[in-house]
Enzyme design. Structure first.
Site, PDB file in Angstrom:
ATOM      1  N   GLN A   9       0.825  -1.208   0.000  1.00 48.25           N
ATOM      2  CA  GLN A   9       0.000   0.000   0.000  1.00 48.25           C
ATOM      3  C   GLN A   9       0.860   1.258   0.000  1.00 48.25           C
ATOM      4  O   GLN A   9       1.919   1.300   0.613  1.00 48.25           O
ATOM      5  CB  GLN A   9      -0.924  -0.001   1.220  1.00 48.25           C
ATOM      6  CG  GLN A   9      -2.124   0.911   1.055  1.00 48.25           C
ATOM      7  CD  GLN A   9      -3.267   0.522   1.967  1.00 48.25           C
ATOM      8  OE1 GLN A   9      -3.378  -0.618   2.390  1.00 48.25           O
ATOM      9  NE2 GLN A   9      -4.122   1.477   2.273  1.00 48.25           N
ATOM     10  N   SER A  94       3.596  -6.675   2.493  1.00 53.52           N
ATOM     11  CA  SER A  94       2.271  -6.592   3.106  1.00 53.52           C
ATOM     12  C   SER A  94       1.209  -7.137   2.149  1.00 53.52           C
ATOM     13  O   SER A  94       1.217  -8.318   1.845  1.00 53.52           O
ATOM     14  CB  SER A  94       1.989  -5.152   3.549  1.00 53.52           C
ATOM     15  OG  SER A  94       0.833  -5.086   4.356  1.00 53.52           O
ATOM     16  N   LEU A  95       0.288  -6.293   1.641  1.00 53.21           N
ATOM     17  CA  LEU A  95      -0.722  -6.810   0.716  1.00 53.21           C
ATOM     18  C   LEU A  95      -0.071  -7.469  -0.486  1.00 53.21           C
ATOM     19  O   LEU A  95      -0.661  -8.365  -1.119  1.00 53.21           O
ATOM     20  CB  LEU A  95      -1.671  -5.692   0.261  1.00 53.21           C
ATOM     21  CG  LEU A  95      -1.235  -4.790  -0.898  1.00 53.21           C
ATOM     22  CD1 LEU A  95      -1.654  -5.355  -2.261  1.00 53.21           C
ATOM     23  CD2 LEU A  95      -1.773  -3.404  -0.732  1.00 53.21           C
ATOM     24  N   ARG A 119      -9.805  -7.641   3.430  1.00 54.46           N
ATOM     25  CA  ARG A 119      -8.662  -7.272   4.274  1.00 54.46           C
ATOM     26  C   ARG A 119      -8.617  -5.763   4.479  1.00 54.46           C
ATOM     27  O   ARG A 119      -8.469  -5.272   5.607  1.00 54.46           O
ATOM     28  CB  ARG A 119      -7.369  -7.761   3.619  1.00 54.46           C
ATOM     29  CG  ARG A 119      -6.086  -7.545   4.427  1.00 54.46           C
ATOM     30  CD  ARG A 119      -4.922  -8.153   3.655  1.00 54.46           C
ATOM     31  NE  ARG A 119      -3.656  -8.049   4.368  1.00 54.46           N
ATOM     32  CZ  ARG A 119      -2.784  -7.048   4.233  1.00 54.46           C
ATOM     33  NH1 ARG A 119      -3.074  -6.023   3.433  1.00 54.46           N
ATOM     34  NH2 ARG A 119      -1.639  -7.050   4.898  1.00 54.46           N
ATOM     35  N   HIS A 203      -0.396  -3.571  10.971  1.00 50.54           N
ATOM     36  CA  HIS A 203       0.669  -4.449  11.458  1.00 50.54           C
ATOM     37  C   HIS A 203       1.037  -4.225  12.925  1.00 50.54           C
ATOM     38  O   HIS A 203       2.214  -4.133  13.284  1.00 50.54           O
ATOM     39  CB  HIS A 203       1.907  -4.342  10.558  1.00 50.54           C
ATOM     40  CG  HIS A 203       1.627  -4.769   9.150  1.00 50.54           C
ATOM     41  ND1 HIS A 203       1.324  -6.067   8.818  1.00 50.54           N
ATOM     42  CD2 HIS A 203       1.562  -4.061   7.991  1.00 50.54           C
ATOM     43  CE1 HIS A 203       1.097  -6.147   7.521  1.00 50.54           C
ATOM     44  NE2 HIS A 203       1.225  -4.938   7.000  1.00 50.54           N
ATOM     45  N   GLN A 252       0.119 -12.173   9.600  1.00 47.61           N
ATOM     46  CA  GLN A 252       0.667 -10.993   8.936  1.00 47.61           C
ATOM     47  C   GLN A 252      -0.125  -9.723   9.253  1.00 47.61           C
ATOM     48  O   GLN A 252       0.420  -8.629   9.278  1.00 47.61           O
ATOM     49  CB  GLN A 252       0.685 -11.254   7.425  1.00 47.61           C
ATOM     50  CG  GLN A 252       1.444 -10.244   6.608  1.00 47.61           C
ATOM     51  CD  GLN A 252       0.664  -9.848   5.369  1.00 47.61           C
ATOM     52  OE1 GLN A 252      -0.463  -9.408   5.461  1.00 47.61           O
ATOM     53  NE2 GLN A 252       1.293  -9.998   4.216  1.00 47.61           N
TER      54      GLN A 252
END
Length: 311
Positions: A9, A94-95, A119, A203, A252
């Protein structure tokens, strides 16, 4: 050895994917499939904005994935390559880990889009706007960042969220704790602390409601073994077992993105070439982690043609 890597992101921008779609029917197919899966005109939003809507987490996450997969599919179908033959590993920030799993055939495109929509929505809903924050610590390593986070917490959540490269660590948690941390950076030998323009504290443990939502969704999602191993964010090591992948994707959401360690581990394993699909944010990080690495950012048709010559 080579790895294909996928951005997270923050890499979204109005106009993303537009030129690629104009140049390639393969790209248009990807964007249409994502639109159909989500029941929304996401590609129109990617192409024309408004930026405020594209930046919303629930839109940004599937948009970034769709753009990266479109880039990869054009390389594969128009360039006549197969990921399994050209990559030894895949990884994503991440994503981007979901994008990597889609690229490696562990998740199909429609499922990936739906999971990322959920998500993004779940991460946004986990913490009311204004309660959480994130900050980038420049000139910090994880030890300094952890010491700072511990000092600033004062009973609130303040955690190391992203270990991006040797010069940048991101912290996440309650807004008050993050603001205290930014004010204290010099005391911990850190050059600078910059509050990030994000709508939620990703996170960290405040994301537990989102982790619960993803656990439920991933439990029934069709997930196969990837054609090449995926470096997982939370372990900084390769994984190929579907059940292990499910568990790590849930962890995660609240866990640290160990990007620096992931790249270092890949480089130590012999990966010298890195191809970033759909972005140009990971390449500079990779060069700071492994200065001798070769990096290529693939966004345009010209980029695709250039990279295909070297594969």
């Amino acid at each position: 050895m080579r790895a294909f890597v996928f951005p997270g992101q923050g890499s979204q921008a109005v106009g993303m994917g537009k030129a690629l779609a104009e140049a390639s029917g393969i790209a248009r197919e990807v964007f249409q499939e994502v639109d159909d899966a989500l029941g929304q005109k996401l590609f129109l939003l990617m192409s024309e904005g408004p930026e405020s809507d594209l930046t919303l987490t629930e839109n940004a996450q599937p948009a970034i994935m769709a753009n990266a997969i479109a880039t990869l599919r054009v390389m594969e179908k128009e360039g006549g390559i197969r990921l399994s033959e050209k990559a030894d590993f895949v990884a994503g920030h991440s994503l981007g880990e979901y994008t990597a799993l889609c690229a490696a055939g562990a998740l199909d495109l429609a499922t990936t889009a739906k999971l990322l929509k959920l998500r993004g929505r779940s991460m946004q809903a986990a913490v009311p706007v204004g309660i959480g924050a994130m900050a980038a610590l420049l000139g910090a390593d994880t030890e300094k960042a952890q010491a700072l986070a511990d000092a600033a917490a004062e009973g609130e959540v303040c955690a190391v969220a992203n270990d991006n490269d040797p010069t940048q660590v991101v912290i996440s948690g309650h807004k008050g704790a993050i603001e205290r941390a930014v004010a204290l950076v010099k005391d911990f030998g850190i050059k600078r602390g910059v509050l990030l323009p994000v709508s939620a504290p990703f996170h960290c443990s405040l994301m537990q409601p989102a982790a619960d939502a993803m656990a439920e969704a991933l439990a029934t999602a069709a997930l196969r073994a990837p054609v090449v191993p995926v470096y997982a964010n939370v372990t900084a090591s390769p994984v190929a077992d579907p059940d292990a992948i499910r568990t790590l994707l849930v962890e995660q959401v609240t866990g640290r993105v160990r990007w620096r360690e992931s790249v270092a581990a890949m480089f130590a394993a012999g990966v010298t070439d890195y191809v970033e699909c759909g972005g140009k944010v990971l390449g500079p990080m990779i060069k700071r982690i492994a200065p001798d690495a070769n990096t290529n950012a693939v966004i345009t048709m010209d980029d695709i043609e250039s990279v295909l010559k070297g594969l």
